[in-house]
Design a protein around this motif. Sequence first.
Motif, PDB file in Angstrom:
ATOM      1  N   GLY A  80      23.086  59.445  33.457  1.00 43.47           N
ATOM      2  CA  GLY A  80      22.540  58.834  34.661  1.00 43.47           C
ATOM      3  C   GLY A  80      21.099  59.183  34.977  1.00 43.47           C
ATOM      4  N   ILE A  81      20.444  60.004  34.163  1.00 45.22           N
ATOM      5  CA  ILE A  81      19.100  60.481  34.495  1.00 45.22           C
ATOM      6  C   ILE A  81      18.104  59.327  34.607  1.00 45.22           C
ATOM      7  CG2 ILE A  81      17.132  61.819  33.646  1.00 45.22           C
ATOM      8  CD1 ILE A  81      19.135  63.793  32.444  1.00 45.22           C
ATOM      9  N   THR A  82      18.121  58.412  33.640  1.00 46.54           N
ATOM     10  CA  THR A  82      17.183  57.285  33.661  1.00 46.54           C
ATOM     11  C   THR A  82      17.404  56.410  34.884  1.00 46.54           C
ATOM     12  OG1 THR A  82      17.108  57.280  31.241  1.00 46.54           O
ATOM     13  CG2 THR A  82      16.343  55.305  32.359  1.00 46.54           C
ATOM     14  N   VAL A  83      18.676  56.198  35.237  1.00 44.46           N
ATOM     15  CA  VAL A  83      18.997  55.371  36.402  1.00 44.46           C
ATOM     16  C   VAL A  83      18.480  56.013  37.676  1.00 44.46           C
ATOM     17  CG1 VAL A  83      20.886  54.448  37.800  1.00 44.46           C
ATOM     18  CG2 VAL A  83      21.023  54.353  35.318  1.00 44.46           C
ATOM     19  N   VAL A  84      18.692  57.321  37.820  1.00 45.73           N
ATOM     20  CA  VAL A  84      18.232  58.030  39.015  1.00 45.73           C
ATOM     21  C   VAL A  84      16.713  57.973  39.120  1.00 45.73           C
ATOM     22  CG1 VAL A  84      18.067  60.284  40.117  1.00 45.73           C
ATOM     23  CG2 VAL A  84      20.225  59.555  39.109  1.00 45.73           C
ATOM     24  N   ALA A  85      16.011  58.216  38.023  1.00 46.85           N
ATOM     25  CA  ALA A  85      14.548  58.184  38.034  1.00 46.85           C
ATOM     26  C   ALA A  85      14.040  56.800  38.428  1.00 46.85           C
ATOM     27  CB  ALA A  85      14.003  58.601  36.672  1.00 46.85           C
ATOM     28  N   ALA A  86      14.674  55.752  37.913  1.00 46.95           N
ATOM     29  CA  ALA A  86      14.259  54.385  38.252  1.00 46.95           C
ATOM     30  C   ALA A  86      14.459  54.113  39.738  1.00 46.95           C
ATOM     31  CB  ALA A  86      15.054  53.377  37.418  1.00 46.95           C
ATOM     32  N   CYS A  87      15.565  54.604  40.290  1.00 47.89           N
ATOM     33  CA  CYS A  87      15.814  54.437  41.728  1.00 47.89           C
ATOM     34  C   CYS A  87      14.743  55.147  42.551  1.00 47.89           C
ATOM     35  CB  CYS A  87      17.196  54.968  42.098  1.00 47.89           C
ATOM     36  SG  CYS A  87      18.577  53.917  41.593  1.00 47.89           S
ATOM     37  N   LEU A  88      14.373  56.339  42.152  1.00 44.92           N
ATOM     38  CA  LEU A  88      13.374  57.109  42.903  1.00 44.92           C
ATOM     39  C   LEU A  88      12.021  56.402  42.922  1.00 44.92           C
ATOM     40  CD1 LEU A  88      14.178  60.770  41.785  1.00 44.92           C
ATOM     41  CD2 LEU A  88      14.624  59.728  44.011  1.00 44.92           C
ATOM     42  N   ARG A  89      11.685  55.723  41.841  1.00 41.10           N
ATOM     43  CA  ARG A  89      10.416  54.990  41.803  1.00 41.10           C
ATOM     44  C   ARG A  89      10.407  53.841  42.811  1.00 41.10           C
ATOM     45  NH1 ARG A  89      11.251  55.832  36.234  1.00 41.10           N
ATOM     46  NH2 ARG A  89       9.746  57.289  35.346  1.00 41.10           N
ATOM     47  N   GLN A  90      11.590  53.324  43.134  1.00 45.76           N
ATOM     48  CA  GLN A  90      11.700  52.175  44.033  1.00 45.76           C
ATOM     49  C   GLN A  90      11.952  52.593  45.489  1.00 45.76           C
ATOM     50  OE1 GLN A  90      14.878  49.856  42.325  1.00 45.76           O
ATOM     51  NE2 GLN A  90      13.913  49.805  40.309  1.00 45.76           N
ATOM     52  N   TRP A  91      11.877  53.867  45.757  1.00 40.41           N
ATOM     53  CA  TRP A  91      12.166  54.373  47.099  1.00 40.41           C
ATOM     54  C   TRP A  91      11.026  54.004  48.047  1.00 40.41           C
ATOM     55  CZ3 TRP A  91      12.359  60.289  48.475  1.00 40.41           C
ATOM     56  CH2 TRP A  91      12.922  60.443  49.754  1.00 40.41           C
ATOM     57  N   HIS A  92      11.315  53.168  49.042  1.00 38.49           N
ATOM     58  CA  HIS A  92      10.298  52.716  49.983  1.00 38.49           C
ATOM     59  C   HIS A  92      10.145  53.706  51.128  1.00 38.49           C
ATOM     60  CE1 HIS A  92      10.318  48.997  47.809  1.00 38.49           C
ATOM     61  NE2 HIS A  92      11.571  48.734  48.134  1.00 38.49           N
ATOM     62  N   PRO A  93       8.940  53.857  51.664  1.00 39.60           N
ATOM     63  CA  PRO A  93       8.732  54.743  52.820  1.00 39.60           C
ATOM     64  C   PRO A  93       9.650  54.357  53.976  1.00 39.60           C
ATOM     65  CG  PRO A  93       6.626  54.040  51.899  1.00 39.60           C
ATOM     66  CD  PRO A  93       7.677  53.243  51.200  1.00 39.60           C
ATOM     67  N   GLY A  94      10.294  55.351  54.556  1.00 45.50           N
ATOM     68  CA  GLY A  94      11.195  55.112  55.676  1.00 45.50           C
ATOM     69  C   GLY A  94      12.604  54.712  55.286  1.00 45.50           C
ATOM     70  N   GLN A  95      12.831  54.436  54.009  1.00 52.84           N
ATOM     71  CA  GLN A  95      14.168  54.047  53.559  1.00 52.84           C
ATOM     72  C   GLN A  95      15.048  55.282  53.406  1.00 52.84           C
ATOM     73  OE1 GLN A  95      14.329  52.419  49.593  1.00 52.84           O
ATOM     74  NE2 GLN A  95      16.306  51.417  49.934  1.00 52.84           N
ATOM     75  N   PRO A  96      16.246  55.288  54.029  1.00 51.41           N
ATOM     76  CA  PRO A  96      17.141  56.442  53.867  1.00 51.41           C
ATOM     77  C   PRO A  96      17.472  56.666  52.395  1.00 51.41           C
ATOM     78  CG  PRO A  96      17.910  55.017  55.620  1.00 51.41           C
ATOM     79  CD  PRO A  96      16.820  54.267  54.914  1.00 51.41           C
ATOM     80  N   LEU A  97      17.511  57.910  51.990  1.00 48.68           N
ATOM     81  CA  LEU A  97      17.781  58.231  50.592  1.00 48.68           C
ATOM     82  C   LEU A  97      19.139  57.695  50.149  1.00 48.68           C
ATOM     83  CD1 LEU A  97      16.471  59.695  48.222  1.00 48.68           C
ATOM     84  CD2 LEU A  97      17.612  61.793  48.958  1.00 48.68           C
ATOM     85  N   GLU A  98      20.132  57.755  51.040  1.00 45.76           N
ATOM     86  CA  GLU A  98      21.463  57.253  50.689  1.00 45.76           C
ATOM     87  C   GLU A  98      21.431  55.760  50.408  1.00 45.76           C
ATOM     88  OE1 GLU A  98      22.014  58.925  54.734  1.00 45.76           O
ATOM     89  OE2 GLU A  98      20.307  59.061  53.366  1.00 45.76           O
ATOM     90  N   ALA A  99      20.624  55.016  51.206  1.00 43.10           N
ATOM     91  CA  ALA A  99      20.531  53.571  51.028  1.00 43.10           C
ATOM     92  C   ALA A  99      19.908  53.217  49.690  1.00 43.10           C
ATOM     93  CB  ALA A  99      19.727  52.959  52.165  1.00 43.10           C
ATOM     94  N   LEU A 100      18.996  54.051  49.228  1.00 42.76           N
ATOM     95  CA  LEU A 100      18.337  53.818  47.949  1.00 42.76           C
ATOM     96  C   LEU A 100      19.350  53.749  46.814  1.00 42.76           C
ATOM     97  CD1 LEU A 100      15.657  53.755  46.245  1.00 42.76           C
ATOM     98  CD2 LEU A 100      15.843  56.247  46.153  1.00 42.76           C
ATOM     99  N   PHE A 101      20.371  54.580  46.879  1.00 47.51           N
ATOM    100  CA  PHE A 101      21.364  54.658  45.810  1.00 47.51           C
ATOM    101  C   PHE A 101      22.653  53.914  46.137  1.00 47.51           C
ATOM    102  CE2 PHE A 101      18.613  58.281  45.027  1.00 47.51           C
ATOM    103  CZ  PHE A 101      18.445  58.229  43.660  1.00 47.51           C
ATOM    104  N   GLU A 102      22.649  53.135  47.220  1.00 50.67           N
ATOM    105  CA  GLU A 102      23.892  52.522  47.672  1.00 50.67           C
ATOM    106  C   GLU A 102      24.522  51.618  46.620  1.00 50.67           C
ATOM    107  OE1 GLU A 102      27.081  52.326  49.726  1.00 50.67           O
ATOM    108  OE2 GLU A 102      25.387  53.527  50.400  1.00 50.67           O
ATOM    109  N   ARG A 103      23.703  50.821  45.937  1.00 55.30           N
ATOM    110  CA  ARG A 103      24.252  49.918  44.930  1.00 55.30           C
ATOM    111  C   ARG A 103      24.886  50.702  43.793  1.00 55.30           C
ATOM    112  NH1 ARG A 103      20.294  45.886  41.830  1.00 55.30           N
ATOM    113  NH2 ARG A 103      19.760  45.349  43.977  1.00 55.30           N
ATOM    114  N   GLU A 104      24.199  51.757  43.358  1.00 59.12           N
ATOM    115  CA  GLU A 104      24.745  52.575  42.278  1.00 59.12           C
ATOM    116  C   GLU A 104      26.023  53.292  42.716  1.00 59.12           C
ATOM    117  OE1 GLU A 104      24.087  53.064  39.071  1.00 59.12           O
ATOM    118  OE2 GLU A 104      22.626  51.466  39.154  1.00 59.12           O
ATOM    119  N   LEU A 105      26.038  53.792  43.931  1.00 56.06           N
ATOM    120  CA  LEU A 105      27.207  54.524  44.404  1.00 56.06           C
ATOM    121  C   LEU A 105      28.403  53.606  44.609  1.00 56.06           C
ATOM    122  CD1 LEU A 105      25.553  56.927  46.999  1.00 56.06           C
ATOM    123  CD2 LEU A 105      26.439  57.507  44.749  1.00 56.06           C
TER     124      LEU A 105
END
Length: 218
Positions: A80-105
């Motif tokens: 899952g390392i590549t997937v997590v890194a890709a998600c982090l690159r798409q993290w928008h300012p103000g977006q909750p961290l949980e929401a960033l990974f919601e689709r994956e979770l």
Amino acid sequence: MAAPSGGAPSGRTGRPPLTEERRAEIRLEIARAAVRLFVTQGVTATTGEQIGQAVGVSARTVWRYFPNKESCVRPLFSVGITVVAACLRQWHPGQPLEALFERELASEESLLTGPDRAATAALVRLTRTEPALRAVWLQTYDEAEPAFARALAERAGLPADDLRPAIQAAMFNAALRAAVEHHAWRATADGSTGPAEVQGELTAALRSALAVVREGLG
């Protein structure tokens, strides 16, 4: 020297080389077989020959991909390392961290929570009593941290060697490991917990970890 008249053209013969995708598939097949054997008969009793036989390859092939039997499980830890890194690159300012990974979770086929979640949980439980497996587990997270730091630096427009994303990556990485271990320690080892229940428990643990670490990474 000229080739004999009428002979076959010179050059490489035999099967074509494996694609990188197929190599990754073989590595994952070996990892799954190793976990099954480790869980059912123990690490000490498991041999490279048995792992290869379970996959349909020779022990020589197993050692071509991995230096020792404990390292065979690495693909399940690192998938899952590549997937997590890709998600982090798409993290928008103000977006909750949980929401960033919601689709994956939420996905049953997610590289974070499925389809090897039960095998991974069993494997993580083994790291409590098997030092060599524990070393592979910790080394995987150690190798993931720079990838997360690069993703966070890219997101923030900072140099790759900046200290801030390195610290953020360390916090985030520790949160992920704590969540997976918390889930594995608490999960039942007798198979009485169904797949959906296992996924739900792991997902809840990951969501909680992301929520706890959110403020430090905001």
